[in-house]
Design an enzyme around this catalytic site. Structure first.
Site: not given
Ligand SMILES: Cc1cc2nc3c(=O)[nH]c(=O)nc-3n(C[C@H](O)[C@H](O)[C@H](O)COP(=O)(O)OP(=O)(O)OC[C@H]3O[C@@H](n4cnc5c(N)ncnc54)[C@H](O)[C@@H]3O)c2cc1C
Length: 577
Positions: A113, A227, A239, A242, A282, A350
């Site tokens: 990666f 980013q 997306l 990568e 990136r 991203h």
């Molecule tokens: C298309 C894409 C591909 C990616 N691929 C990779 C990868 O291959 N490898 C990697 O390491 N990272 C990757 N990333 C980054 C990574 O996926 C994210 O940074 C990570 O999944 C975020 O997880 P999280 O649990 O912090 O938040 P999220 O999964 O975004 O969850 C946020 C949660 O908060 C809740 N929420 C938000 N605001 C409120 C509110 N006001 N009230 C109640 N609930 C709320 C939402 O409902 C949700 O359940 C990718 C990101 C994207 C967009």
């Protein structure tokens, strides 16, 4: 009273819930999410999750890649903890049922990666986030005591005397506004890509948790580091992972030339053979795109200038085995087949490196308030996150925040203060007023678009002081206008217009911190490139930006030293073939 209330049902939130349930089954834990947990953005992660595995790699090398990839802005104690615990987390997921892709001999498969000098990215084809979130979700179902508030939206943290006491939330199905008392709150609300016009992020990624913490007195950290991923589909921003380049894809300009060879992506290292220039960090790849555009070597499309991702030489079999989702996305959304056609791509917002300032256990300066995942800044990502570190980060720090919050809840058993009721009543009145709207106010969509274009114009891949200063004024004015926005939908049931308005206000608060931090940082580092201060300045800025909300609502930026343990600042390096 709920012991641990988790806002967010993505990877970080669900991992935290499991940590609480496993630490002390007598504690009450709730997961509150504005969408059903499986619809959280984690589900769309494709490429994989990084953790050291097998011979030839070491924890120190993963640390070093992360720190140099982050342009020395990572806290090295946080990186060391992260790297040490990441393998354990991915093996734990395996035990919970995550179907990691395998080598023919049965060992877990890993892929290279960007910015990682060794192959250490575990994956489940190119649907890693889907399998990871599914595994966590199904495991939470084993614990009937984990209470869920699905489709509830948190509008405010209840804070009294420097201590959190719960949240105020709207049940979207009915419009009911409730004050929910809790001994601890973990914010796991994800990033804020939607503050920009062109992003890979789901529409729900609106920085709510960052704004909630900021308004409640917790500072945000390193907000200027946004980013850009170099390969988004031009119209939708979807997306192209990568992993496509990790499997051997090339980036070419309109003349069919692999243009990255013309750019300094970091001094090449002699060692690794598996590197290719397409796997540079990136930030550097996105910056190279801007230079190609200036040289007139990008192709014009109705959706902006593009370069091309070429996968044709990989062949159909490899594409189907390793990156089937890329083929599916290209066919469905771009009407082309990567086995035979070039994929047009351009850089797309991203990920937020910055977020709520926390310690290594996710604790914020507000007692009882924790943050984990993309909404937090611990910080392991510094000025530029390496791809595939985030999925491991949400597991490692989701678990840590859950364990720490459980401990806090166990040792702080005081009852519900009057603030819960009074703040709940005040917020209910405010929300009713906002829902009733103002007949002559502006529409949410108009304000949102203006915010997005202001932010992109000022805090895009390259930034300049004058434009940033002007954007700070425009965003302040947009905040005022958003207070008087018009709502056409005044009903209580699934009033999504109202939720959009609240999300807009959250994004505006976050946008102002991004611009304020970018203006304050008079140097170029990682994803923050100032045209008027083009070099890294360790003397003045080897420090985090820490931004507080002043009483009048303006962001007030200071600096916080970076923790250096074993890797003094150096030149960023990455390998090439
Ligand atoms: C298309 C894409 C591909 C990616 N691929 C990779 C990868 O291959 N490898 C990697 O390491 N990272 C990757 N990333 C980054 C990574 O996926 C994210 O940074 C990570 O999944 C975020 O997880 P999280 O649990 O912090 O938040 P999220 O999964 O975004 O969850 C946020 C949660 O908060 C809740 N929420 C938000 N605001 C409120 C509110 N006001 N009230 C109640 N609930 C709320 C939402 O409902 C949700 O359940 C990718 C990101 C994207 C967009």
């Amino acid at each position: 009273m709920i012991d641990v209330l988790i806002v967010g049902g993505g990877g970080a939130g669900l991992r935290a819930a499991l940590a609480v349930a496993e630490t002390d089954p007598s504690l009450t834990v709730a997961v509150l999410s504005k969408v059903y947990p499986m619809r959280s953005h984690t589900v769309s992660a494709e490429g994989g999750a990084a953790a050291v595995i097998g011979a030839g790699d070491s924890l120190d090398e993963h640390c070093y890649d992360t720190i140099s990839g982050g342009d020395w802005l990572c806290d090295q104690d946080a990186v060391e903890a992260f790297v040490a615990e990441a393998p354990r987390e991915l093996i734990q997921l395996e035990h919970w049922g995550c179907p990691w892709s395998r080598e023919p001999d049965g060992r877990v498969a890993v892929r290279p990666f960007g910015g990682m000098k060794r192959q250490r990215t575990w994956y489940a084809a190119d649907k890693t986030g889907f399998h990871l979130l599914h595994t966590l979700f199904q495991t939470t179902l084993k614990y009937p005591d984990i209470v869920r508030y699905d489709e509830w939206y948190v509008t405010q943290l209840i804070v009294d005397d420097g201590r959190v006491h719960g949240v105020v939330a709207v049940e979207m199905r009915t419009g009911r506004v409730e004050a929910i008392p809790a001994r601890t709150v973990i914010l796991a609300t994800g990033g804020c890509g939607r503050a920009f016009p062109f992003t890979t992020n789901a529409t729900i990624k609106t920085g709510d948790g960052m704004a909630l913490a900021y308004r409640a007195g917790a500072p945000l950290k390193d907000m200027e580091f946004v980013q850009y991923h170099p390969t988004g589909l031009p119209f939708t921003g979807i997306l192209i992972t990568e992993a496509a380049r990790a499997e051997g894809g090339w980036l070419i300009n309109k003349d069919g030339y692999r243009y990255l060879q013309d750019y300094d992506l970091g001094r090449p290292t002699p060692a690794p053979k598996l590197r290719s220039m397409e796997l540079g960090p990136r930030d550097r790849l996105s910056q190279a795109f801007v230079h190609e555009q200036r040289k007139g070597r990008t192709a014009d499309t109705p959706y902006g200038p593009v370069v091309y991702l070429d996968l044709r030489h990989l062949g159909e079999d490899k594409i189907d085995a390793r990156i089937p989702f890329v083929r599916e996305l290209c066919r469905s959304y771009q009407n082309l087949d990567p086995a035979t056609d070039l994929i047009p791509v351009r850089p797309v917002v991203h990920y937020m490196m910055g977020g709520v300032h926390t310690d290594l256990d996710g604790a914020t300066p507000v007692a009882g308030l924790y943050a984990a995942g993309e909404t937090a800044c611990v910080s392991i990502n510094g000025a530029n996150r390496l791809g595939s570190n985030s999925l491991s980060e949400i597991l490692v720090f989701g678990r840590r925040a859950g364990t720490a919050a459980a401990e806090f809840a166990r040792t702080h058993r005081e009852g519900e203060p009057p603030a819960v009721r009074s703040q709940g009543d005040d917020e209910r009145r405010r929300l009713t007023r906002a829902r009733e709207g103002r007949a002559n106010g502006e529409r949410v969509a108009v304000l949102r678009e203006e915010m997005q274009h202001t932010l992109e114009g000022a805090a895009g891949i390259y930034r300049g002081g004058d434009v940033l200063a002007k954007a700070a004024d425009t965003l302040a004015e947009l905040c005022e206008r958003a207070l008087k926005a018009r709502a056409d939908d005044t009903s209580a049931v699934f009033n999504t217009e109202m939720i959009n308005l609240l999300e807009l206000r959250a994004m505006l608060d976050v946008a102002r911190t991004i611009v304020a931090c970018a203006l304050n940082r008079q140097e170029s580092r990682g994803a923050h490139q100032r045209t008027d201060f083009p070099v890294r300045d360790d003397g003045a800025f080897l420090a985090h930006s820490l931004v507080h909300r002043a009483p009048d609502g303006t962001p007030s930026v200071g600096l916080l030293p970076v923790t250096i343990t074993r890797w003094p600042p150096g030149e960023r390096v990455y390998g090439r073939d």
